[in-house]
Design a protein around this motif. Structure first.
Motif, short mmCIF file in Angstrom:
data_model
loop_
_atom_site.label_atom_id
_atom_site.label_comp_id
_atom_site.label_asym_id
_atom_site.label_seq_id
_atom_site.Cartn_x
_atom_site.Cartn_y
_atom_site.Cartn_z
N ARG A 92 33.69 -53.26 -0.27
CA ARG A 92 32.57 -54.20 -0.27
C ARG A 92 31.68 -54.00 0.95
NH1 ARG A 92 36.56 -57.57 -2.66
NH2 ARG A 92 35.94 -58.22 -4.75
N ILE A 93 32.32 -53.72 2.10
CA ILE A 93 31.52 -53.42 3.30
C ILE A 93 30.65 -52.21 3.05
CG2 ILE A 93 31.66 -52.69 5.71
CD1 ILE A 93 34.25 -54.31 5.91
N LEU A 94 31.25 -51.19 2.41
CA LEU A 94 30.50 -49.98 2.10
C LEU A 94 29.32 -50.30 1.20
CD1 LEU A 94 30.14 -46.92 2.00
CD2 LEU A 94 31.85 -46.84 0.19
N SER A 95 29.53 -51.10 0.16
CA SER A 95 28.46 -51.43 -0.77
C SER A 95 27.34 -52.17 -0.07
CB SER A 95 29.02 -52.27 -1.93
OG SER A 95 29.98 -51.54 -2.63
N ARG A 96 27.70 -53.12 0.81
CA ARG A 96 26.67 -53.87 1.53
C ARG A 96 25.91 -52.97 2.49
NH1 ARG A 96 28.79 -60.03 2.70
NH2 ARG A 96 29.23 -60.53 0.53
N SER A 97 26.61 -52.03 3.09
CA SER A 97 25.93 -51.13 4.02
C SER A 97 24.87 -50.30 3.31
CB SER A 97 26.96 -50.20 4.69
OG SER A 97 27.89 -50.93 5.43
N LEU A 98 25.08 -50.06 2.03
CA LEU A 98 24.17 -49.23 1.27
C LEU A 98 22.80 -49.88 1.08
CD1 LEU A 98 26.71 -47.83 -1.28
CD2 LEU A 98 25.45 -46.51 0.39
N LEU A 99 22.64 -51.11 1.53
CA LEU A 99 21.34 -51.77 1.48
C LEU A 99 20.32 -51.07 2.36
CD1 LEU A 99 22.42 -55.52 1.53
CD2 LEU A 99 21.53 -54.21 -0.40
N VAL A 100 20.79 -50.09 3.12
CA VAL A 100 19.87 -49.27 3.90
C VAL A 100 18.76 -48.72 3.01
CG1 VAL A 100 19.68 -47.09 5.15
CG2 VAL A 100 21.57 -48.63 5.61
N GLY A 101 19.11 -48.44 1.76
CA GLY A 101 18.14 -47.89 0.83
C GLY A 101 16.92 -48.77 0.71
N GLY A 102 17.09 -50.08 0.80
CA GLY A 102 15.96 -50.99 0.72
C GLY A 102 15.00 -50.79 1.88
N LEU A 103 15.58 -50.49 3.06
CA LEU A 103 14.74 -50.26 4.23
C LEU A 103 13.91 -49.00 4.07
CD1 LEU A 103 17.35 -51.06 7.01
CD2 LEU A 103 15.53 -52.57 6.18
N THR A 104 14.55 -47.92 3.65
CA THR A 104 13.81 -46.67 3.50
C THR A 104 12.83 -46.75 2.35
OG1 THR A 104 15.69 -45.83 2.26
CG2 THR A 104 15.56 -45.24 4.55
N LEU A 134 22.82 -44.82 7.89
CA LEU A 134 23.43 -44.07 6.80
C LEU A 134 24.69 -43.35 7.26
CD1 LEU A 134 20.38 -42.58 4.87
CD2 LEU A 134 22.09 -44.18 3.99
N GLU A 135 24.71 -42.92 8.51
CA GLU A 135 25.92 -42.26 9.02
C GLU A 135 27.09 -43.24 9.05
OE1 GLU A 135 26.79 -38.85 12.22
OE2 GLU A 135 25.97 -40.68 13.10
N ARG A 136 26.83 -44.50 9.36
CA ARG A 136 27.90 -45.49 9.30
C ARG A 136 28.42 -45.63 7.88
NH1 ARG A 136 24.31 -49.06 12.47
NH2 ARG A 136 24.75 -48.74 14.69
N SER A 170 17.61 -39.12 -0.50
CA SER A 170 16.35 -38.59 -1.04
C SER A 170 15.17 -39.25 -0.35
CB SER A 170 16.29 -38.84 -2.55
OG SER A 170 17.29 -38.11 -3.22
N ARG A 171 15.25 -40.56 -0.10
CA ARG A 171 14.17 -41.26 0.59
C ARG A 171 14.06 -40.80 2.04
NH1 ARG A 171 16.96 -45.70 -2.05
NH2 ARG A 171 15.88 -46.21 -4.00
N LEU A 172 15.22 -40.58 2.65
CA LEU A 172 15.22 -40.13 4.04
C LEU A 172 14.61 -38.74 4.15
CD1 LEU A 172 16.09 -40.84 6.93
CD2 LEU A 172 18.28 -39.77 6.43
N TYR A 173 14.94 -37.86 3.22
CA TYR A 173 14.37 -36.52 3.24
C TYR A 173 12.86 -36.56 3.04
CZ TYR A 173 19.12 -34.65 2.97
OH TYR A 173 20.42 -34.34 3.23
N THR A 227 22.89 -35.13 11.94
CA THR A 227 22.52 -36.15 10.95
C THR A 227 21.90 -35.48 9.74
OG1 THR A 227 21.39 -38.27 10.66
CG2 THR A 227 20.18 -36.56 11.85
N PHE A 228 21.49 -36.27 8.78
CA PHE A 228 20.94 -35.79 7.52
C PHE A 228 19.71 -34.92 7.75
CE2 PHE A 228 22.98 -39.85 7.07
CZ PHE A 228 23.88 -39.61 6.06
N GLY A 229 19.67 -33.79 7.06
CA GLY A 229 18.52 -32.91 7.15
C GLY A 229 18.51 -31.99 8.35
N ARG A 230 19.55 -32.07 9.18
CA ARG A 230 19.61 -31.20 10.36
C ARG A 230 20.87 -30.35 10.32
NH1 ARG A 230 18.82 -35.05 15.38
NH2 ARG A 230 19.10 -33.05 16.45
#
Length: 325
Positions: A5-17, A47-49, A178-181, A303-306
Motif C-alpha cells: 500500500r505504501i508503494l501504491s501511494r508513493s506512485l502518486l508521483v505520476g500526478g506531479l509529473t 521515483l527512486e524511493r 515516460s513522463r520523466l523522460y 537516476t532515471f535516464g542517466r
C-alpha cells in the motif's frame, strides 16, 4: 499499513509529473531548462524511493519462494513417513495376533508353566506399548504434515497476491518514467543519456589499491561505468543504485539484498574516516547507495535516464557508511 500500500501511494508521483506536462493555460510561460532540471531531480528522488520499495517487496517474494521450495522438499519425505508408519502399525497388528494376541484368559488356560506365562504376558505388554508409541508417532507425523501444507498454501496465496499487485505497480512506475523522460527531452533534447559504446576507462586519478573481495567489487563497478540506469535491475545490461552495489559484491562472492535499506541492515556501520575501497555509502535517508572506490570517489547508478558514473563521495549529503561483512 503494508509495504504494497505504501508503494501504491508513493506512485502518486505520476500526478506531479503529469501536471508538468499538461498544456499551459493562457499565456503561461514554459518552464526554463533550469526549472525543468530541478523538477527532474525532485521527481527522480521520489521515483527512486518507489523503486527501492519495489525492490524490498521483490526481495520478500524471493524469500517466500525459497521458503516454498524448502517446504515442498520436506513434504515428500513426510508423506513417506506417514505411509511407513501405517505399514508398521499394520504389520504389528498381524504379528501381535500371530504371536499370542488372543487375550490373557486364553494364555492362562494354555500355559502350565508360570514363568513362561509371565514372560508371554510381559512380551504382550511391551508389544502393546510399542504399538501405542507407533500410533502416537503416526498421529504426530500426520499433524506435522498438515501444518506444513497449510503454511505452504498460505505462502503461495500471499505470493500470488503480491505478484498481481507488483504487475500493477510496475505499469504505474513505467508510466511515470515516460513522463520523466519527456521532461528530460524538453530540458536537454534527449530523453536519456546514450549508453557508452564500451566501458568507460578508470580515471587517471590514482586510486588506492584494493585487494581481495573488496578489490573484485571495485573492479566490477568500474566495468559498469557508462551503463544505463534501469530500475529493478542488477546487471549486466543496466542497474539501479542498490542493484549495482549488490551485483558488485555478488561478483566478489558476497550476497547483498537488492534494496538500499536492507543493505544498510546487513553491513557493519563505520565512520567516514574508516572508509576504504569496496565500502558502501548511503544517501537520502537510505533512498540511495553507492560503492566507494577510494580517493574520495564513489561509483553509483544515479537516476532515471542517466548512466553509471563516478562522482565525489559528497555528491549529496551522506546518510552513513557501511562495510560488507
Amino acid at each position: 499499513m503494508s509495504s504494497l500500500r505504501i508503494l501504491s501511494r508513493s506512485l502518486l508521483v505520476g500526478g506531479l509529473t503529469a501536471a508538468l506536462l499538461a498544456p499551459g493555460a493562457g499565456a503561461r510561460a514554459e518552464p526554463t531548462p533550469a526549472e525543468l532540471t530541478r523538477q527532474i531531480e525532485q521527481n527522480s528522488t521520489k521515483l527512486e524511493r518507489v523503486v527501492e520499495s519495489w525492490n524490498r517487496l521483490n526481495e520478500g517474494i524471493k524469500a517466500n519462494q525459497a521458503a516454498v521450495a524448502k517446504l515442498t522438499a520436506r513434504i515428500g519425505p513426510l508423506e513417506q513417513q506417514v505411509a511407513q508408519g501405517r505399514a508398521d502399525v499394520g504389520r504389528y497388528a498381524v504379528t501381535a495376533y500371530k504371536t499370542g494376541g488372543l487375550g490373557t484368559a486364553e494364555v492362562l488356560l494354555q500355559t502350565a508353566d508360570r514363568d513362561e506365562l509371565l514372560v508371554r504376558l510381559s512380551t504382550l505388554d511391551q508389544l502393546a506399548r510399542d504399538r501405542d508409541r507407533q500410533v502416537a508417532g503416526l498421529g504426530a507425523t500426520q499433524r506435522q504434515l498438515l501444518d506444513q501444507k497449510t503454511r505452504l498454501e498460505a505462502t503461495l496465496a500471499r505470493q500470488a497476491a503480491q505478484s498481481r499487485e507488483l504487475a500493477t505497480g510496475r505499469k504505474k512506475i513505467e508510466a511515470d518514467l515516460s513522463r520523466l523522460y519527456e521532461l528530460r527531452r524538453r530540458a536537454y533534447g534527449s530523453a536519456t543519456e546514450k549508453p557508452a559504446a564500451k566501458p568507460v576507462a578508470a580515471p587517471k586519478t590514482k586510486t588506492p589499491a584494493a585487494s581481495g573481495r573488496a578489490g573484485t567489487a571495485v573492479r566490477y563497478a568500474y566495468g559498469a561505468l557508462g551503463k544505463p540506469y534501469r530500475w529493478g535491475e542488477d546487471g549486466p545490461g543496466g542497474y539501479d543504485c542498490s542493484g549495482l552495489t549488490s551485483a558488485a559484491w555478488r561478483a566478489a562472492g558476497k550476497s547483498l539484498p537488492h534494496n538500499t535499506a536492507m543493505q544498510w541492515n546487513v553491513v557493519a556501520h563505520i565512520r567516514r574516516a574508516e572508509l576504504r575501497p569496496g565500502d558502501l555509502v548511503f544517501y537520502r535517508s537510505l533512498g540511495h547507495v553507492a560503492l566507494y572506490v577510494g580517493d574520495g570517489k564513489v561509483i553509483h547508478a544515479p537516476t532515471f535516464g542517466r548512466n553509471v558514473e563516478i562522482r565525489d563521495v559528497d555528491l549529496m549529503p551522506p546518510y552513513g557508511y557501511g562495510r560488507v561483512r
